[in-house]
Design a protein around this motif. Structure first.
Motif, PDB file in Angstrom:
ATOM      1  N   LEU A 172       0.808  -1.225   0.000  1.00 14.07           N
ATOM      2  CA  LEU A 172       0.000   0.000   0.000  1.00 14.07           C
ATOM      3  C   LEU A 172       0.842   1.277   0.000  1.00 14.07           C
ATOM      4  N   ALA A 173       2.166   1.137   0.235  1.00 13.87           N
ATOM      5  CA  ALA A 173       3.004   2.325   0.437  1.00 13.87           C
ATOM      6  C   ALA A 173       3.029   3.251  -0.788  1.00 13.87           C
ATOM      7  N   LYS A 174       3.165   2.656  -1.970  1.00 13.13           N
ATOM      8  CA  LYS A 174       3.234   3.479  -3.193  1.00 13.13           C
ATOM      9  C   LYS A 174       1.928   4.250  -3.397  1.00 13.13           C
ATOM     10  N   LEU A 175       0.832   3.537  -3.244  1.00 11.78           N
ATOM     11  CA  LEU A 175      -0.484   4.169  -3.390  1.00 11.78           C
ATOM     12  C   LEU A 175      -0.628   5.304  -2.371  1.00 11.78           C
ATOM     13  N   GLN A 176      -0.220   5.009  -1.129  1.00  9.21           N
ATOM     14  CA  GLN A 176      -0.299   6.016  -0.056  1.00  9.21           C
ATOM     15  C   GLN A 176       0.509   7.267  -0.428  1.00  9.21           C
ATOM     16  N   GLY A 177       1.757   7.051  -0.868  1.00 12.10           N
ATOM     17  CA  GLY A 177       2.638   8.166  -1.184  1.00 12.10           C
ATOM     18  C   GLY A 177       2.093   9.011  -2.328  1.00 12.10           C
ATOM     19  N   TRP A 178       1.661   8.370  -3.387  1.00 12.97           N
ATOM     20  CA  TRP A 178       1.151   9.126  -4.534  1.00 12.97           C
ATOM     21  C   TRP A 178      -0.136   9.869  -4.202  1.00 12.97           C
ATOM     22  N   LEU A 179      -1.009   9.226  -3.405  1.00 12.56           N
ATOM     23  CA  LEU A 179      -2.250   9.914  -2.996  1.00 12.56           C
ATOM     24  C   LEU A 179      -1.909  11.185  -2.218  1.00 12.56           C
ATOM     25  N   HIS A 180      -0.922  11.077  -1.312  1.00  8.68           N
ATOM     26  CA  HIS A 180      -0.558  12.245  -0.501  1.00  8.68           C
ATOM     27  C   HIS A 180       0.113  13.322  -1.360  1.00  8.68           C
ATOM     28  N   ILE A 181       0.992  12.905  -2.272  1.00  7.52           N
ATOM     29  CA  ILE A 181       1.669  13.890  -3.132  1.00  7.52           C
ATOM     30  C   ILE A 181       0.631  14.681  -3.945  1.00  7.52           C
ATOM     31  N   ILE A 182      -0.266  13.939  -4.624  1.00  8.61           N
ATOM     32  CA  ILE A 182      -1.244  14.617  -5.496  1.00  8.61           C
ATOM     33  C   ILE A 182      -2.255  15.415  -4.652  1.00  8.61           C
ATOM     34  N   GLY A 183      -2.793  14.764  -3.615  1.00  7.36           N
ATOM     35  CA  GLY A 183      -3.781  15.436  -2.762  1.00  7.36           C
ATOM     36  C   GLY A 183      -3.181  16.629  -2.026  1.00  7.36           C
ATOM     37  N   GLY A 184      -1.927  16.492  -1.596  1.00  8.69           N
ATOM     38  CA  GLY A 184      -1.276  17.555  -0.817  1.00  8.69           C
ATOM     39  C   GLY A 184      -0.988  18.789  -1.647  1.00  8.69           C
ATOM     40  N   ILE A 185      -1.005  18.648  -2.963  1.00  5.97           N
ATOM     41  CA  ILE A 185      -0.833  19.814  -3.841  1.00  5.97           C
ATOM     42  C   ILE A 185      -2.199  20.308  -4.340  1.00  5.97           C
ATOM     43  N   LEU A 186      -3.062  19.338  -4.711  1.00  5.55           N
ATOM     44  CA  LEU A 186      -4.397  19.703  -5.223  1.00  5.55           C
ATOM     45  C   LEU A 186      -5.223  20.447  -4.174  1.00  5.55           C
ATOM     46  N   PHE A 187      -5.127  19.993  -2.930  1.00 11.27           N
ATOM     47  CA  PHE A 187      -5.923  20.604  -1.845  1.00 11.27           C
ATOM     48  C   PHE A 187      -5.608  22.104  -1.698  1.00 11.27           C
ATOM     49  N   PRO A 188      -4.343  22.491  -1.433  1.00 10.76           N
ATOM     50  CA  PRO A 188      -4.077  23.937  -1.310  1.00 10.76           C
ATOM     51  C   PRO A 188      -4.267  24.701  -2.616  1.00 10.76           C
ATOM     52  N   ALA A 189      -3.952  24.060  -3.749  1.00 11.17           N
ATOM     53  CA  ALA A 189      -4.185  24.744  -5.036  1.00 11.17           C
ATOM     54  C   ALA A 189      -5.678  25.017  -5.191  1.00 11.17           C
ATOM     55  N   GLY A 190      -6.497  24.052  -4.787  1.00 13.56           N
ATOM     56  CA  GLY A 190      -7.953  24.221  -4.849  1.00 13.56           C
ATOM     57  C   GLY A 190      -8.429  25.325  -3.926  1.00 13.56           C
ATOM     58  N   ILE A 191      -7.850  25.388  -2.714  1.00 14.40           N
ATOM     59  CA  ILE A 191      -8.210  26.472  -1.790  1.00 14.40           C
ATOM     60  C   ILE A 191      -7.909  27.814  -2.454  1.00 14.40           C
ATOM     61  N   ALA A 192      -6.721  27.911  -3.091  1.00 12.53           N
ATOM     62  CA  ALA A 192      -6.342  29.165  -3.750  1.00 12.53           C
ATOM     63  C   ALA A 192      -7.335  29.522  -4.861  1.00 12.53           C
ATOM     64  N   MET A 193      -7.736  28.523  -5.642  1.00 18.97           N
ATOM     65  CA  MET A 193      -8.683  28.773  -6.743  1.00 18.97           C
ATOM     66  C   MET A 193     -10.014  29.283  -6.197  1.00 18.97           C
ATOM     67  N   VAL A 194     -10.490  28.663  -5.113  1.00 18.35           N
ATOM     68  CA  VAL A 194     -11.777  29.078  -4.547  1.00 18.35           C
ATOM     69  C   VAL A 194     -11.672  30.496  -3.992  1.00 18.35           C
ATOM     70  N   VAL A 195     -10.566  30.780  -3.289  1.00 18.12           N
ATOM     71  CA  VAL A 195     -10.384  32.110  -2.698  1.00 18.12           C
ATOM     72  C   VAL A 195     -10.311  33.180  -3.798  1.00 18.12           C
ATOM     73  N   LEU A 196      -9.594  32.854  -4.880  1.00 17.20           N
ATOM     74  CA  LEU A 196      -9.386  33.857  -5.933  1.00 17.20           C
ATOM     75  C   LEU A 196     -10.537  33.926  -6.933  1.00 17.20           C
ATOM     76  N   ASP A 197     -11.090  32.738  -7.284  1.00 14.09           N
ATOM     77  CA  ASP A 197     -12.043  32.692  -8.401  1.00 14.09           C
ATOM     78  C   ASP A 197     -13.454  32.249  -8.026  1.00 14.09           C
ATOM     79  N   GLY A 198     -13.664  31.955  -6.746  1.00 12.74           N
ATOM     80  CA  GLY A 198     -15.029  31.668  -6.310  1.00 12.74           C
ATOM     81  C   GLY A 198     -15.371  30.197  -6.194  1.00 12.74           C
ATOM     82  N   PRO A 199     -16.601  29.945  -5.707  1.00 14.16           N
ATOM     83  CA  PRO A 199     -17.016  28.593  -5.334  1.00 14.16           C
ATOM     84  C   PRO A 199     -17.181  27.626  -6.515  1.00 14.16           C
ATOM     85  N   ALA A 200     -17.076  28.129  -7.739  1.00 13.45           N
ATOM     86  CA  ALA A 200     -17.186  27.220  -8.894  1.00 13.45           C
ATOM     87  C   ALA A 200     -16.101  26.144  -8.837  1.00 13.45           C
TER      88      ALA A 200
END
Ligand code: HEM
Length: 122
Positions: free
Chosen positions: A65-93
Protein backbone atom coordinates in the motif's frame (compact mmCIF):
# COMPACT_ATOMS: atom_id res chain seq x y z
CA UNK A 1 11.79 4.38 -3.47
CA UNK A 2 8.55 6.06 -2.44
CA UNK A 3 10.02 7.57 0.77
CA UNK A 4 12.77 9.40 -1.12
CA UNK A 5 10.30 10.70 -3.70
CA UNK A 6 8.02 12.00 -0.94
CA UNK A 7 10.88 13.82 0.80
CA UNK A 8 12.13 15.33 -2.45
CA UNK A 9 8.68 16.57 -3.45
CA UNK A 10 8.08 17.91 0.07
CA UNK A 11 11.19 20.11 0.16
CA UNK A 12 10.31 21.61 -3.23
CA UNK A 13 6.75 22.23 -2.01
CA UNK A 14 8.06 23.78 1.20
CA UNK A 15 10.32 26.16 -0.72
CA UNK A 16 7.42 27.19 -2.96
CA UNK A 17 5.18 27.67 0.10
CA UNK A 18 7.79 29.81 1.84
CA UNK A 19 8.30 31.96 -1.26
CA UNK A 20 4.52 32.41 -1.43
CA UNK A 21 4.64 33.48 2.22
CA UNK A 22 7.31 36.05 1.45
CA UNK A 23 5.24 37.31 -1.50
CA UNK A 24 2.20 37.68 0.80
CA UNK A 25 4.27 39.66 3.27
CA UNK A 26 5.77 41.95 0.64
CA UNK A 27 2.38 42.67 -0.93
CA UNK A 28 0.62 42.86 2.46
CA UNK A 29 -2.14 40.78 0.90
CA UNK A 30 -2.98 37.73 2.97
CA UNK A 31 -5.86 36.42 0.86
CA UNK A 32 -3.95 33.24 0.07
CA UNK A 33 -2.98 32.56 3.68
CA UNK A 34 -5.15 29.38 3.99
CA UNK A 35 -3.58 27.98 0.79
CA UNK A 36 -0.08 28.86 2.06
CA UNK A 37 -0.74 27.23 5.46
CA UNK A 38 -2.12 23.99 3.99
CA UNK A 39 0.57 23.75 1.33
CA UNK A 40 3.34 24.08 3.92
CA UNK A 41 1.80 21.79 6.50
CA UNK A 42 0.17 19.05 4.40
CA UNK A 43 2.31 19.14 1.23
CA UNK A 44 5.52 20.11 3.07
CA UNK A 45 5.81 18.98 6.69
CA UNK A 46 3.50 15.94 6.69
CA UNK A 47 4.76 14.65 3.35
CA UNK A 48 8.35 14.86 4.59
CA UNK A 49 7.56 13.09 7.87
CA UNK A 50 5.65 10.28 6.17
CA UNK A 51 8.45 9.84 3.62
CA UNK A 52 10.99 9.76 6.45
CA UNK A 53 9.04 6.93 8.12
CA UNK A 54 9.42 4.86 4.94
CA UNK A 55 13.17 5.50 4.99
CA UNK A 56 13.45 4.55 8.67
CA UNK A 57 11.32 1.40 8.36
CA UNK A 58 12.03 -0.44 5.10
CA UNK A 59 9.25 -2.91 5.95
CA UNK A 60 6.80 -0.03 5.68
CA UNK A 61 8.14 1.00 2.27
CA UNK A 62 7.84 -2.62 1.15
CA UNK A 63 4.14 -2.70 2.08
CA UNK A 64 2.09 -3.04 -1.10
CA UNK A 65 0.00 0.00 0.00
CA UNK A 66 3.00 2.32 0.44
CA UNK A 67 3.23 3.48 -3.19
CA UNK A 68 -0.48 4.17 -3.39
CA UNK A 69 -0.30 6.02 -0.06
CA UNK A 70 2.64 8.17 -1.18
CA UNK A 71 1.15 9.13 -4.53
CA UNK A 72 -2.25 9.91 -3.00
CA UNK A 73 -0.56 12.24 -0.50
CA UNK A 74 1.67 13.89 -3.13
CA UNK A 75 -1.24 14.62 -5.50
CA UNK A 76 -3.78 15.44 -2.76
CA UNK A 77 -1.28 17.55 -0.82
CA UNK A 78 -0.83 19.81 -3.84
CA UNK A 79 -4.40 19.70 -5.22
CA UNK A 80 -5.92 20.60 -1.84
CA UNK A 81 -4.08 23.94 -1.31
CA UNK A 82 -4.19 24.74 -5.04
CA UNK A 83 -7.95 24.22 -4.85
CA UNK A 84 -8.21 26.47 -1.79
CA UNK A 85 -6.34 29.17 -3.75
CA UNK A 86 -8.68 28.77 -6.74
CA UNK A 87 -11.78 29.08 -4.55
CA UNK A 88 -10.38 32.11 -2.70
CA UNK A 89 -9.39 33.86 -5.93
CA UNK A 90 -12.04 32.69 -8.40
CA UNK A 91 -15.03 31.67 -6.31
CA UNK A 92 -17.02 28.59 -5.33
CA UNK A 93 -17.19 27.22 -8.89
CA UNK A 94 -13.88 25.51 -8.06
CA UNK A 95 -15.00 23.98 -4.77
CA UNK A 96 -14.63 20.43 -6.17
CA UNK A 97 -10.85 20.84 -6.24
CA UNK A 98 -10.24 21.29 -2.49
CA UNK A 99 -12.93 18.70 -1.73
CA UNK A 100 -11.27 16.05 -3.91
CA UNK A 101 -7.79 17.09 -2.74
CA UNK A 102 -8.71 16.92 0.95
CA UNK A 103 -10.41 13.53 0.51
CA UNK A 104 -7.26 12.22 -1.18
CA UNK A 105 -5.18 13.41 1.77
CA UNK A 106 -7.57 11.84 4.28
CA UNK A 107 -7.51 8.56 2.35
CA UNK A 108 -3.69 8.70 2.20
CA UNK A 109 -3.51 9.35 5.95
CA UNK A 110 -5.88 6.44 6.68
CA UNK A 111 -3.62 4.19 4.58
CA UNK A 112 -0.60 5.56 6.41
CA UNK A 113 -2.20 4.78 9.78
CA UNK A 114 -2.78 1.20 8.59
CA UNK A 115 0.83 0.89 7.45
CA UNK A 116 2.13 2.29 10.76
CA UNK A 117 0.03 -0.19 12.75
CA UNK A 118 1.33 -3.03 10.58
CA UNK A 119 4.99 -2.08 10.81
CA UNK A 120 5.78 -0.12 13.99
CA UNK A 121 5.79 -2.98 16.49
CA UNK A 122 9.05 -3.04 18.49
C1 HEM B 1 9.80 31.93 4.55
C2 HEM B 1 8.87 31.28 5.22
C3 HEM B 1 7.48 31.79 5.48
C4 HEM B 1 6.95 33.04 5.32
C5 HEM B 1 7.63 34.29 4.80
C6 HEM B 1 5.56 32.96 5.76
C7 HEM B 1 4.65 34.01 5.73
C8 HEM B 1 3.36 33.96 6.22
C9 HEM B 1 2.43 35.07 6.24
C10 HEM B 1 2.75 36.49 5.72
C11 HEM B 1 1.29 34.65 6.80
C12 HEM B 1 0.02 35.47 7.04
C13 HEM B 1 0.10 36.07 8.42
C14 HEM B 1 -1.08 36.99 8.74
O1 HEM B 1 -2.14 36.88 8.09
O2 HEM B 1 -0.95 37.80 9.65
C15 HEM B 1 1.46 33.26 7.15
C16 HEM B 1 0.51 32.46 7.77
C17 HEM B 1 0.69 31.13 8.06
N1 HEM B 1 1.79 30.36 7.77
FE1 HEM B 1 3.50 30.99 6.92
N2 HEM B 1 5.29 31.67 6.17
C18 HEM B 1 6.43 30.92 6.01
C19 HEM B 1 6.59 29.58 6.31
C20 HEM B 1 5.61 28.77 6.85
C21 HEM B 1 5.79 27.36 7.16
C22 HEM B 1 7.08 26.58 6.95
C23 HEM B 1 4.61 26.93 7.68
C24 HEM B 1 4.21 25.58 8.17
C25 HEM B 1 5.00 24.54 8.21
C26 HEM B 1 3.69 28.06 7.68
C27 HEM B 1 2.40 28.00 8.15
C28 HEM B 1 1.57 29.08 8.26
C29 HEM B 1 0.25 29.04 8.89
C30 HEM B 1 -0.38 27.83 9.57
C31 HEM B 1 -0.29 30.32 8.76
C32 HEM B 1 -1.64 30.79 9.27
C33 HEM B 1 -1.41 31.39 10.66
C34 HEM B 1 -2.71 31.92 11.28
O3 HEM B 1 -3.80 31.65 10.79
O4 HEM B 1 -2.61 32.63 12.28
N3 HEM B 1 4.34 29.15 7.17
N4 HEM B 1 2.73 32.86 6.78
Amino acid sequence: MIGSLMMRVSVVVLLAGMLAGIAMGIRQDFTLQPAHAHLNLVGGVLLFLFGLYYRLFPAAAADRLAKLQGWLHIIGGILFPAGIAMVVLDGPAFIALPIVGSLMVVAATALFALIVFRTSRV
